[in-house]
Design an enzyme around this catalytic site. Structure first.
Site, PDB file in Angstrom:
ATOM      1  N   CYS A  73       0.803  -1.220   0.000  1.00 16.66           N
ATOM      2  CA  CYS A  73       0.000   0.000   0.000  1.00 16.66           C
ATOM      3  C   CYS A  73       0.841   1.277   0.000  1.00 16.66           C
ATOM      4  CB  CYS A  73      -0.956   0.004   1.192  1.00 16.66           C
ATOM      5  SG  CYS A  73      -0.119   0.108   2.791  1.00 16.66           S
ATOM      6  N   HIS A  85       1.069  -1.709  11.741  1.00 16.15           N
ATOM      7  CA  HIS A  85       0.549  -1.654  10.376  1.00 16.15           C
ATOM      8  C   HIS A  85       0.254  -3.052   9.859  1.00 16.15           C
ATOM      9  CE1 HIS A  85      -0.013  -0.520   6.204  1.00 16.15           C
ATOM     10  NE2 HIS A  85       0.978  -1.329   5.847  1.00 16.15           N
ATOM     11  N   HIS A  92       0.202  -7.403   4.850  1.00 12.20           N
ATOM     12  CA  HIS A  92       1.158  -6.338   4.580  1.00 12.20           C
ATOM     13  C   HIS A  92       2.407  -6.557   5.443  1.00 12.20           C
ATOM     14  CE1 HIS A  92      -1.798  -3.288   2.647  1.00 12.20           C
ATOM     15  NE2 HIS A  92      -2.264  -4.518   2.525  1.00 12.20           N
ATOM     16  N   CYS A 191      21.855 -10.114  12.914  1.00 11.79           N
ATOM     17  CA  CYS A 191      22.592  -8.937  13.386  1.00 11.79           C
ATOM     18  C   CYS A 191      23.300  -9.237  14.705  1.00 11.79           C
ATOM     19  CB  CYS A 191      21.658  -7.739  13.531  1.00 11.79           C
ATOM     20  SG  CYS A 191      20.284  -7.969  14.681  1.00 11.79           S
ATOM     21  N   HIS A 486      17.501  -4.759  17.562  1.00 14.47           N
ATOM     22  CA  HIS A 486      18.546  -4.783  16.542  1.00 14.47           C
ATOM     23  C   HIS A 486      19.891  -4.479  17.199  1.00 14.47           C
ATOM     24  CE1 HIS A 486      20.339  -4.560  12.609  1.00 14.47           C
ATOM     25  NE2 HIS A 486      20.780  -3.335  12.822  1.00 14.47           N
TER      26      HIS A 486
END
Length: 535
Positions: A73, A85, A92, A191, A486
């Site tokens: 989107c 979201h 999504h 990471c 992270h």
């Protein structure tokens, strides 16, 4: 070869990315191609509008570039709200980090890799290149695209995009960045591994050992018997990183070797950087320890992991009734420190988001070390059996450092686990730490003298074998939440700080480092640090 190797030969990609491509193909990749822009050094980012600052749809914040563009989107969300979201818009799941032009899975909360996406980015950069270099790059792209990328082809794992753009990106880096400063590609929630590897790759005694080829596949008995060897693969990384090539390197073979050693952690899920550090040293010790017999005269294992990182802790447990003291010694490869909250208010402790205050000196590394060596009254269930009183008594326990290592690794306990609440949480307090550290106050002679005063004479050795003055050279930081954060490493090379964020290497000011939430801090003996800078 170990039968477990077949499990790791062809690792699966992110399932959410696979589902996305099944439903939408490459349409999302091609739709954002027009927004891809490369700077003169080859770093690609997304710029939808030159005049408008991109902002999060939920909080309207710009978040210093840590924004993600949904591939379905095209809505923008920050690192705090990209999961929201995804939860509000079914399917999504895949977005693009607009600062780095890298795919990001909002459900996995980490970077994901897809060679098809890289081809889109590379082709866009080829079109934007000057005409004089266009033909050579296209030829290179066509030649490389004929080879199918597979993760088990570890020699060819470097990103196509990075290889094609290395001449532009490293025009500046090759002239001023120190040798050995090379990014590491994220292989999918790795990471935690990259951050620790960067610290190990720049530990002076460690790289001196591996770069002098004291351990290699030619002489390794384990490698000759078709078994994976963690030390051998570590040597391969050292050779690649210090080769002068600035293209981000993919440590896939090392990841497979580590999986073989730590089968319980063999997955593409995010792991704890500290646990990985301990596991890697244990794997190197396991390999090297079998060939190098312990030197009993020297009192310890002679493998490279222990020669560099191993120290000795002293624990004194004193009977409060008669003063009898029981002393034990334990080897360690790092020291885990609790955050000191002495100068925090009750509101501060509840919020866990307090920045350091220079006036009160609260939340400092020195305060954490003071807390570590402070006498602690043991609970009623931990009463010492006093040999003098011949019964269990209340007692005091005090820790100190009998022997310092060449490289001092300090682990800050930021992840708190409560068995009572049956939950875990991250401690977000900021911690001040010195770049130069004198460990003399925390050594056993200093601690015992402070406890007993002048009644103690000739205690152990007044002159330690290793200098107590250290310089910081690496800081591993953690940002984000407990289960979806992270890791980034800051390296101090020739008195300049560099940020190692997976494949990306950038110069940073020391103020950025001081403001980061440090999780692991690596200090090296001052003499070794100075010698490394001279070299």
């Amino acid at each position: 070869m170990d039968t477990r190797n077949s499990v790791f030969a062809n690792p699966k990609p992110c399932q959410h990315l696979t589902d996305y491509k099944l439903r939408h193909g490459l349409s999302g990749y091609k739709s954002i191609q027009k927004w891809l822009k490369a700077n003169p050094y080859g770093k690609t980012s997304i710029k939808m509008c030159e005049t408008k600052i991109p902002r999060c749809l939920f909080c309207n914040g710009c978040h210093q570039g840590r924004l993600f563009l949904c591939l379905i989107c095209s809505s923008m969300s920050c690192s705090d709200h990209n999961l929201l979201h995804t939860q509000s818009e079914y399917g999504h799941d895949i977005a693009v980090d607009i600062e780095r032009s890298e795919l990001y899975c909002c459900l996995c909360s980490d970077q994901v890799y897809d060679p098809d996406f890289d081809k889109v980015v590379v082709s866009k950069n080829v079109m934007d290149m000057p005409s004089k270099t266009h033909d050579s790059v296209v030829d290179d792209l066509m030649r490389r695209s004929s080879k199918r990328r597979r993760l088990n082809s570890v020699v060819d794992l470097d990103l196509k995009r990075s290889k094609l753009l290395v001449s532009m990106r490293d025009r500046r880096a090759k002239s001023c960045y120190p040798l050995g400063l090379r990014g590491l590609n994220n292989l999918g929630s790795t990471c935690f591994m990259n951050s620790v590897l960067q610290a190990l790759l720049h530990a002076p005694p460690f790289w001196n050992y591996f770069l002098s080829e004291r351990h290699g596949p030619e002489t390794c008995k384990k490698r000759s018997s078709d078994q994976l060897c963690l030390a051998c693969d570590f040597g391969v990384i050292f050779s690649a990183v210090y080769s002068g090539n600035r293209t981000p390197y993919s440590p896939a073979q090392f990841l497979y070797s580590w999986w073989q050693h730590s089968a319980n952690l063999a997955s593409y899920e995010q792991q704890d950087a500290h646990e990985f550090f301990i596991s890697v040293l244990d794997g190197i010790h396991e390999r090297e320890g079998k060939e190098r017999n312990s030197n009993k005269d020297n009192g310890g294992c002679q493998c490279i992991a222990h020669r560099v990182f191993s120290g000795m802790l002293r624990s004194d447990v004193t009977c409060t009734a008669c003063g009898f003291t029981s002393t034990t010694y334990d080897p360690c490869v790092d020291i885990s420190l609790n955050m000191d909250t002495t100068n925090f208010s009750s509101v501060d402790v509840a919020n866990k988001s307090v920045r350091p205050n220079e006036d009160t000196g609260r939340s400092t590394l020195l305060a954490c070390l003071d807390l570590f060596t402070k006498p602690e009254r043991l609970g009623s269930d931990q009463k010492l059996y006093c040999q003098n009183c011949q019964e269990r008594r209340d007692s005091l326990k005090q820790m100190s450092i009998k022997r310092l290592p060449l490289v001092l690794s300090l682990h800050i306990k930021r992840f708190e686990h409560s068995s009572f609440r049956r939950s875990s949480r991250k401690i977000d307090w900021f911690l001040q730490f010195p770049f130069s550290l004198d460990m003399t106050p925390y050594l056993s002679p200093s601690i015992v003298r402070n406890r007993f005063g002048n009644r103690i004479f000739g205690f152990e050795s007044d002159e330690p074998d290793i200098s107590s003055e250290f310089e910081v050279f690496a800081v591993v930081t953690h940002s984000g939440m407990l289960d979806s954060g992270h890791y980034v490493t800051y390296l101090r090379l020739q008195d300049q700080w560099y940020k190692c964020d997976d494949a990306w290497i950038t110069e940073v000011d020391e103020r950025i480092v001081r403001a980061a939430q440090c999780y692991m801090i690596f200090y090296v003996q001052k003499m070794l640090y100075c010698k490394a800078n001279e070299d």
